[in-house]
Design a protein around this motif. Structure first.
Motif, mmCIF file in Angstrom:
data_model
loop_
_atom_site.group_PDB
_atom_site.id
_atom_site.type_symbol
_atom_site.label_atom_id
_atom_site.label_comp_id
_atom_site.label_asym_id
_atom_site.label_seq_id
_atom_site.Cartn_x
_atom_site.Cartn_y
_atom_site.Cartn_z
ATOM 1 N N ILE A 171 -23.465 -14.341 -59.428
ATOM 2 C CA ILE A 171 -22.011 -14.404 -59.186
ATOM 3 C C ILE A 171 -21.477 -13.200 -58.408
ATOM 4 O O ILE A 171 -20.274 -13.104 -58.179
ATOM 5 C CB ILE A 171 -21.218 -14.595 -60.494
ATOM 6 C CG1 ILE A 171 -21.332 -13.385 -61.417
ATOM 7 C CG2 ILE A 171 -21.660 -15.865 -61.210
ATOM 8 C CD1 ILE A 171 -20.372 -13.427 -62.583
ATOM 9 N N GLY A 172 -22.361 -12.290 -58.022
ATOM 10 C CA GLY A 172 -21.937 -11.163 -57.201
ATOM 11 C C GLY A 172 -21.142 -10.104 -57.947
ATOM 12 O O GLY A 172 -20.246 -9.482 -57.389
ATOM 13 N N LYS A 173 -21.481 -9.894 -59.201
ATOM 14 C CA LYS A 173 -20.844 -8.846 -60.015
ATOM 15 C C LYS A 173 -21.913 -7.864 -60.460
ATOM 16 O O LYS A 173 -23.109 -8.134 -60.379
ATOM 17 C CB LYS A 173 -20.166 -9.446 -61.256
ATOM 18 C CG LYS A 173 -19.079 -10.451 -60.967
ATOM 19 C CD LYS A 173 -17.836 -9.788 -60.449
ATOM 20 C CE LYS A 173 -16.724 -10.808 -60.265
ATOM 21 N NZ LYS A 173 -15.536 -10.241 -59.674
ATOM 22 N N SER A 174 -21.491 -6.716 -60.973
ATOM 23 C CA SER A 174 -22.448 -5.729 -61.457
ATOM 24 C C SER A 174 -22.944 -6.105 -62.861
ATOM 25 O O SER A 174 -22.263 -6.812 -63.600
ATOM 26 C CB SER A 174 -21.819 -4.336 -61.500
ATOM 27 O OG SER A 174 -20.885 -4.251 -62.557
ATOM 28 N N GLN A 175 -24.128 -5.596 -63.195
ATOM 29 C CA GLN A 175 -24.653 -5.798 -64.549
ATOM 30 C C GLN A 175 -23.715 -5.196 -65.580
ATOM 31 O O GLN A 175 -23.569 -5.733 -66.677
ATOM 32 C CB GLN A 175 -26.029 -5.144 -64.681
ATOM 33 C CG GLN A 175 -27.164 -6.022 -64.272
ATOM 34 C CD GLN A 175 -28.485 -5.342 -64.579
ATOM 35 O OE1 GLN A 175 -29.053 -4.728 -63.703
ATOM 36 N NE2 GLN A 175 -28.944 -5.452 -65.798
ATOM 37 N N THR A 176 -23.098 -4.088 -65.243
ATOM 38 C CA THR A 176 -22.172 -3.430 -66.161
ATOM 39 C C THR A 176 -20.998 -4.345 -66.481
ATOM 40 O O THR A 176 -20.581 -4.450 -67.640
ATOM 41 C CB THR A 176 -21.665 -2.106 -65.561
ATOM 42 O OG1 THR A 176 -22.787 -1.271 -65.284
ATOM 43 C CG2 THR A 176 -20.700 -1.405 -66.493
ATOM 44 N N THR A 177 -20.472 -5.013 -65.477
ATOM 45 C CA THR A 177 -19.361 -5.941 -65.699
ATOM 46 C C THR A 177 -19.781 -7.071 -66.623
ATOM 47 O O THR A 177 -19.069 -7.395 -67.580
ATOM 48 C CB THR A 177 -18.853 -6.506 -64.355
ATOM 49 O OG1 THR A 177 -18.351 -5.428 -63.575
ATOM 50 C CG2 THR A 177 -17.769 -7.546 -64.558
ATOM 51 N N ILE A 178 -20.941 -7.664 -66.372
ATOM 52 C CA ILE A 178 -21.436 -8.752 -67.217
ATOM 53 C C ILE A 178 -21.620 -8.252 -68.644
ATOM 54 O O ILE A 178 -21.247 -8.921 -69.604
ATOM 55 C CB ILE A 178 -22.762 -9.332 -66.680
ATOM 56 C CG1 ILE A 178 -22.636 -9.783 -65.222
ATOM 57 C CG2 ILE A 178 -23.251 -10.469 -67.576
ATOM 58 C CD1 ILE A 178 -21.613 -10.830 -64.941
ATOM 59 N N SER A 179 -22.159 -7.054 -68.790
ATOM 60 C CA SER A 179 -22.363 -6.470 -70.115
ATOM 61 C C SER A 179 -21.033 -6.286 -70.840
ATOM 62 O O SER A 179 -20.925 -6.600 -72.032
ATOM 63 C CB SER A 179 -23.082 -5.129 -69.987
ATOM 64 O OG SER A 179 -23.224 -4.523 -71.247
ATOM 65 N N ARG A 180 -20.035 -5.804 -70.144
ATOM 66 C CA ARG A 180 -18.722 -5.602 -70.770
ATOM 67 C C ARG A 180 -18.090 -6.924 -71.170
ATOM 68 O O ARG A 180 -17.431 -7.009 -72.202
ATOM 69 C CB ARG A 180 -17.821 -4.799 -69.845
ATOM 70 C CG ARG A 180 -18.341 -3.364 -69.687
ATOM 71 C CD ARG A 180 -17.438 -2.498 -68.894
ATOM 72 N NE ARG A 180 -16.266 -2.183 -69.717
ATOM 73 C CZ ARG A 180 -15.135 -1.716 -69.221
ATOM 74 N NH1 ARG A 180 -15.005 -1.502 -67.933
ATOM 75 N NH2 ARG A 180 -14.128 -1.453 -70.024
#
Length: 72
Positions: A27-36
């Motif tokens: 989806i073109g997001k960072s792993q950190t964003t998904i984790s949050r």
């Protein structure tokens, strides 16, 4: 104060045996964003939830915890 869980992203990713990293790439997001999002530290927009659902090939409702209680 108990933090209310708003989404089921972590559960759905585990059920589909995919990682935060995989979803982030899709989806073109960072792993950190998904984790949050998975930890309910922040919430994705409804548009992003819809996109995640399409990537995972599930109904968007599967990503949400119900907010209404059913009464008998």
């Amino acid at each position: 104060m108990h933090k209310k869980e708003l989404n089921r992203l972590r559960v759905v990713l585990a059920e589909q045996k995919v990682t935060n990293k995989w979803l982030a790439e899709q989806i073109g997001k960072s792993q950190t964003t998904i984790s949050r999002w998975s930890k309910n530290e922040m919430q994705p927009s409804i548009e992003t939830l819809n996109y995640i659902a399409s990537v995972l090939k599930i109904d968007i409702r599967d990503l949400l915890n119900p907010t209404l209680k059913k009464y008998e």
